[in-house]
Write a protein that holds these residues in place. Structure first.
Motif, mmCIF file in Angstrom:
data_model
loop_
_atom_site.group_PDB
_atom_site.id
_atom_site.type_symbol
_atom_site.label_atom_id
_atom_site.label_comp_id
_atom_site.label_asym_id
_atom_site.label_seq_id
_atom_site.Cartn_x
_atom_site.Cartn_y
_atom_site.Cartn_z
ATOM 1 N N ALA A 36 27.137 91.342 97.809
ATOM 2 C CA ALA A 36 27.902 91.777 98.969
ATOM 3 C C ALA A 36 27.028 92.117 100.171
ATOM 4 C CB ALA A 36 28.758 92.999 98.603
ATOM 5 N N SER A 37 25.817 92.626 99.953
ATOM 6 C CA SER A 37 25.017 93.176 101.052
ATOM 7 C C SER A 37 23.615 92.595 101.069
ATOM 8 C CB SER A 37 24.936 94.699 100.940
ATOM 9 O OG SER A 37 26.202 95.284 101.099
ATOM 10 N N TRP A 38 23.100 92.438 102.275
ATOM 11 C CA TRP A 38 21.758 91.916 102.462
ATOM 12 C C TRP A 38 20.728 93.011 102.193
ATOM 13 C CZ3 TRP A 38 19.074 87.588 102.830
ATOM 14 C CH2 TRP A 38 17.778 87.635 103.343
ATOM 15 N N LEU A 39 20.075 92.931 101.030
ATOM 16 C CA LEU A 39 18.961 93.801 100.669
ATOM 17 C C LEU A 39 19.252 95.268 100.979
ATOM 18 C CD1 LEU A 39 16.011 91.499 101.766
ATOM 19 C CD2 LEU A 39 16.860 91.904 99.447
ATOM 20 N N HIS A 40 20.395 95.723 100.485
ATOM 21 C CA HIS A 40 20.789 97.113 100.693
ATOM 22 C C HIS A 40 21.333 97.663 99.382
ATOM 23 C CE1 HIS A 40 22.644 100.648 102.647
ATOM 24 N NE2 HIS A 40 21.763 100.414 103.589
ATOM 25 N N ASP A 41 21.250 98.971 99.221
ATOM 26 C CA ASP A 41 21.705 99.561 97.966
ATOM 27 C C ASP A 41 23.123 100.100 98.028
ATOM 28 O OD1 ASP A 41 21.271 101.739 99.584
ATOM 29 O OD2 ASP A 41 19.655 102.607 98.373
ATOM 30 N N ARG A 42 23.853 99.785 99.111
ATOM 31 C CA ARG A 42 25.255 100.138 99.226
ATOM 32 C C ARG A 42 25.997 98.962 99.868
ATOM 33 N NH1 ARG A 42 23.493 103.701 96.622
ATOM 34 N NH2 ARG A 42 23.888 105.945 96.732
ATOM 35 N N PRO A 43 27.252 98.737 99.500
ATOM 36 C CA PRO A 43 28.028 97.670 100.149
ATOM 37 C C PRO A 43 28.579 98.129 101.487
ATOM 38 C CG PRO A 43 29.360 98.749 98.482
ATOM 39 C CD PRO A 43 28.006 99.406 98.424
ATOM 40 N N TYR A 44 28.813 97.189 102.375
ATOM 41 C CA TYR A 44 29.441 97.475 103.652
ATOM 42 C C TYR A 44 30.935 97.132 103.563
ATOM 43 C CZ TYR A 44 24.530 97.025 105.072
ATOM 44 O OH TYR A 44 23.178 97.139 105.177
ATOM 45 N N THR B 128 34.607 101.717 98.876
ATOM 46 C CA THR B 128 33.509 101.419 97.947
ATOM 47 C C THR B 128 32.133 101.589 98.580
ATOM 48 O OG1 THR B 128 33.515 99.062 98.531
ATOM 49 C CG2 THR B 128 34.938 99.752 96.702
ATOM 50 N N GLN B 129 32.057 102.085 99.819
ATOM 51 C CA GLN B 129 30.788 102.052 100.536
ATOM 52 C C GLN B 129 29.739 103.024 99.973
ATOM 53 O OE1 GLN B 129 31.682 102.946 104.609
ATOM 54 N NE2 GLN B 129 32.490 104.973 104.177
ATOM 55 N N LEU B 130 30.140 103.946 99.101
ATOM 56 C CA LEU B 130 29.171 104.837 98.463
ATOM 57 C C LEU B 130 28.753 104.358 97.086
ATOM 58 C CD1 LEU B 130 30.641 108.318 99.457
ATOM 59 C CD2 LEU B 130 28.863 106.980 100.615
ATOM 60 N N GLN B 131 29.295 103.240 96.655
ATOM 61 C CA GLN B 131 28.985 102.704 95.328
ATOM 62 C C GLN B 131 27.587 102.094 95.325
ATOM 63 O OE1 GLN B 131 31.953 100.060 93.659
ATOM 64 N NE2 GLN B 131 30.361 98.785 92.737
ATOM 65 N N PRO B 132 26.709 102.497 94.408
ATOM 66 C CA PRO B 132 25.372 101.889 94.363
ATOM 67 C C PRO B 132 25.431 100.451 93.855
ATOM 68 C CG PRO B 132 25.654 103.399 92.525
ATOM 69 C CD PRO B 132 26.878 103.561 93.393
ATOM 70 N N ILE B 133 24.645 99.583 94.466
ATOM 71 C CA ILE B 133 24.549 98.196 94.039
ATOM 72 C C ILE B 133 23.077 97.796 94.020
ATOM 73 C CG2 ILE B 133 26.819 97.494 94.896
ATOM 74 C CD1 ILE B 133 25.427 96.307 97.357
ATOM 75 N N GLN B 134 22.796 96.695 93.368
ATOM 76 C CA GLN B 134 21.427 96.177 93.341
ATOM 77 C C GLN B 134 21.054 95.607 94.695
ATOM 78 O OE1 GLN B 134 20.890 92.837 90.778
ATOM 79 N NE2 GLN B 134 18.679 93.014 90.711
ATOM 80 N N ARG B 135 19.815 95.789 95.076
ATOM 81 C CA ARG B 135 19.322 95.155 96.300
ATOM 82 C C ARG B 135 19.157 93.661 96.032
ATOM 83 N NH1 ARG B 135 17.358 98.634 100.221
ATOM 84 N NH2 ARG B 135 16.013 97.013 101.062
ATOM 85 N N TYR B 136 19.827 92.873 96.845
ATOM 86 C CA TYR B 136 19.879 91.432 96.617
ATOM 87 C C TYR B 136 20.149 90.773 97.962
ATOM 88 C CZ TYR B 136 21.274 87.033 94.304
ATOM 89 O OH TYR B 136 21.356 85.733 93.889
ATOM 90 N N VAL B 137 19.896 89.478 98.058
ATOM 91 C CA VAL B 137 20.100 88.776 99.321
ATOM 92 C C VAL B 137 21.588 88.424 99.465
ATOM 93 C CG1 VAL B 137 17.759 87.933 99.641
ATOM 94 C CG2 VAL B 137 19.343 86.615 98.227
ATOM 95 N N GLY B 138 22.421 89.441 99.570
ATOM 96 C CA GLY B 138 23.854 89.261 99.696
ATOM 97 C C GLY B 138 24.259 88.736 101.057
ATOM 98 N N VAL B 139 25.552 88.487 101.235
ATOM 99 C CA VAL B 139 26.029 87.716 102.377
ATOM 100 C C VAL B 139 26.271 88.538 103.639
ATOM 101 C CG1 VAL B 139 27.071 85.898 100.988
ATOM 102 C CG2 VAL B 139 28.435 87.903 101.604
ATOM 103 N N VAL B 140 26.381 89.866 103.524
ATOM 104 C CA VAL B 140 26.723 90.691 104.690
ATOM 105 C C VAL B 140 25.557 91.593 105.047
ATOM 106 C CG1 VAL B 140 28.233 92.495 105.597
ATOM 107 C CG2 VAL B 140 29.197 90.658 104.213
ATOM 108 N N ASP B 141 25.158 91.547 106.311
ATOM 109 C CA ASP B 141 24.089 92.408 106.829
ATOM 110 C C ASP B 141 24.657 93.224 107.973
ATOM 111 O OD1 ASP B 141 21.683 93.587 107.510
ATOM 112 O OD2 ASP B 141 20.954 91.852 108.614
ATOM 113 N N GLU B 142 24.491 94.525 107.903
ATOM 114 C CA GLU B 142 24.965 95.386 108.980
ATOM 115 C C GLU B 142 23.770 95.952 109.734
ATOM 116 O OE1 GLU B 142 28.417 98.653 109.567
ATOM 117 O OE2 GLU B 142 26.951 99.149 108.018
ATOM 118 N N VAL B 143 23.678 95.652 111.020
ATOM 119 C CA VAL B 143 22.650 96.217 111.885
ATOM 120 C C VAL B 143 23.167 97.564 112.386
ATOM 121 C CG1 VAL B 143 21.386 95.962 114.049
ATOM 122 C CG2 VAL B 143 21.782 93.968 112.576
ATOM 123 N N ARG B 144 22.499 98.602 111.995
ATOM 124 C CA ARG B 144 22.930 99.951 112.372
ATOM 125 C C ARG B 144 22.246 100.333 113.672
ATOM 126 N NH1 ARG B 144 24.365 103.134 106.796
ATOM 127 N NH2 ARG B 144 25.481 101.356 105.880
#
Length: 539
Positions: free
Chosen positions: A95-103, A108-124
């Motif tokens: 779900a997320s680009w190299l992040h430990d939480r989904p966007y 579900t945004q507090l759910q821990p996930i594996q860091r992986y090259v997922g499809v969504v990247d959020e620039v904060r």
């Protein structure tokens, strides 16, 4: 495809992201698209593989120019078993680009996930967050499939007169629609029981006193019918989309433009290749692009330097701008002008949720949408509003509607190099209290509530919810635009000021707005126009 498993080894490998080039020895140098370019042949690099990058790749390949497309993300081939992408209610590393939480999903945004090259990247950013796609296909992997064409009257408020709406309407919008495979929601699907949310939205538009403006979506409706028949995994028909469509029904550019580009034999797409630096080549006309090749957990495997005659920037409004702002600040591209990084806009987006509506929208809403409402008579000027299908928990979802309000605003931010951080950052100096987008968005949300709900005897229903703290309002956008704006940092044909052989063909070229519609079709059409001009001048 199995979802990536969480492991201590993967986490440790991810820590290698912070290592510099020196840790991997000398840089390998390559000629773009081949180890050695054909004698006398021209080479090109395209940075990014979304709407604009895919257009550039196809047109360069058709012209016989050896082209390398650099994409930081991985390929996402559709798995016949329907498990290519994560889902909104059960996100994982995909779900997320190299992040430990989904966007995306606040539930579900507090759910821990594996860091992986997922499809969504959020620039904060400072004042706004901007969401981008990562993977072969770029933003087309994660966009909502909305492909409306702006009305002339709105387009001409935003775009410079040098961009002829009539030409786009005759040539480039039709070309983009045909290449992407767009079409409106078919009547048989609108009538299906799963589409009660779409019908409820049309009824709300009628109660408001408006007329629905039906438009296209980038969807293969036959595969949506297959979802309803149970022969494809339910995706579009249960409100999925931001993490990808597991049925394969989304016509992302990895299903059309990019395969056509690769079929020319002149285009090579390199996934998991992230650009980290761009500079002028010494002693020749061209560019050196430094890339880190990574694995699916972000581990840096090697650094490479590619060289090409032409460079096409298509990494998205933030990343295209950030790479060029950084290159200017560090002296690697000293001829860039003072407008680089300026003019970032959020497309006038103001997201709301309408709760306790008097109509049944359904929980797992079939979509992706159906039509927009235009109101040309508000005191604040023209406003557009669309409905977006979404999956909700059964306990809360049956009477909940998600809507995007869009307006034309002069509110802009910038992408700036911060020497203290050693990187570029997104700055949007418009807080909730003083934002033109937020003020006008709130007023229109109230206007819609008054006319569509209260006026029909439902004063306690349809209450709009838009707090920034929950990710609504203008707190975040999927539609970040600008940073390399046409007529300022670039020519009206996308050529970067100061560099005859560098072009921008993505959303950073757009002047902060695509005039009350989602940007995908306009970015594609403008990129087609840019490539026609490039090939005419360099054929």
């Amino acid at each position: 495809m199995d979802s990536p498993r969480l492991s201590r080894r993967a986490v440790l490998r991810g820590a290698a992201l912070g290592l510099g080039a020196a840790a991997f020895g000398p840089l390998a140098t390559h000629t773009a698209a081949a180890q050695a370019a054909p004698p006398g042949g021209k080479t090109a690099i395209v940075v990014g593989s979304g709407f604009g990058g895919a257009v550039a790749a196809l047109r360069l390949g058709m012209a016989g120019i050896e082209t390398t497309v650099l994409e930081r993300g991985r390929r996402w081939p559709i798995d016949p078993a329907g498990n290519t992408f994560a889902t909104l209610d059960a996100p994982d590393g995909r779900a997320s680009w190299l992040h430990d939480r989904p966007y995306i999903n606040p539930l579900t945004q507090l759910q821990p996930i594996q860091r992986y090259v997922g499809v969504v990247d959020e620039v904060r950013g400072n004042g706004i967050n901007s969401v981008y796609g990562a993977g072969v296909g770029g933003g087309s992997l994660v966009f909502g499939t909305y492909t409306p064409q702006p009305r002339r009257r709105d387009f001409e408020q935003v775009f410079p007169r040098q961009i002829d709406y009539g030409e786009l309407d005759r040539v480039y919008y039709p070309r983009a629609r045909a290449s992407l495979g767009t079409s409106p929601l078919p009547a048989d699907l609108l009538a299906h029981p799963a589409y009660k949310g779409a019908r409820a939205w049309l009824a709300d538009v009628a109660d408001y006193g408006g007329q629905p403006s039906f438009h296209d979506f980038c969807v293969d409706w036959d595969l949506v019918r297959a979802e309803l028949a149970g022969t494809r995994r339910a995706s579009v028909t249960v409100g999925e989309g931001p993490y990808g469509i597991n049925s394969g029904a989304k016509n992302s550019v990895d299903h059309n433009y990019l395969p056509r580009a690769e079929a020319t034999g002149n285009v090579t797409v390199l996934p998991l290749h992230e650009v980290v630096e761009i500079r002028e080549t010494q002693g020749r006309s061209g560019f050196e692009v430094t890339v880190k090749r990574i694995d699916e957990y972000g581990t840096v495997l090697e650094h490479k330097r590619l060289v090409a005659d032409y460079l096409f920037m298509a990494a998205g409004s933030f990343y295209t701008s950030a790479l060029l702002v950084t290159a200017k600040a560090k002296g690697a591209l000293p001829r860039l002008n003072e407008h680089v990084g300026k003019g970032f806009g959020n497309n006038g987006d103001f997201l709301i949720s309408r709760t306790l509506t008097h109509r049944e929208y359904g929980a797992k809403q079939a979509g992706p949408g159906v039509a927009a409402l235009y109101d040309d008579d508000t005191p604040d000027g023209t406003v557009a509003m669309s409905w977006q299908a979404a999956p909700f928990p059964e306990i809360a979802g049956g009477n909940t509607s998600t809507n995007l309000i869009q307006l034309i605003t002069a509110e802009r931010g910038s992408i700036d190099y911060n020497p203290a951080l050693g990187r570029a950052e997104l700055n949007y100096p418009h807080g909730e209290a003083d934002s033109d987008v937020d003020a006008r968005g709130r007023r229109f949300a109230g206007r819609f509530h008054d006319r569509a709900d209260v006026a029909h005897g439902y004063p306690a229903n349809g209450i709009p919810v838009y707090p920034r703290l929950a990710g609504f309002g203008s707190a975040a956008t999927f539609h970040g635009l600008g940073g390399m704006v046409m007529g300022r940092a670039c020519s009206y044909e996308g050529r970067v000021a100061g560099y005859d052989n560098m072009y921008v063909v993505d959303g950073s070229l757009i002047p902060g707005s695509t005039a009350l519609v989602n940007p995908s079709l306009t970015i594609t059409a403008v990129a087609e126009r840019c490539m026609d001009h490039f090939l005419a001048a360099n054929g």
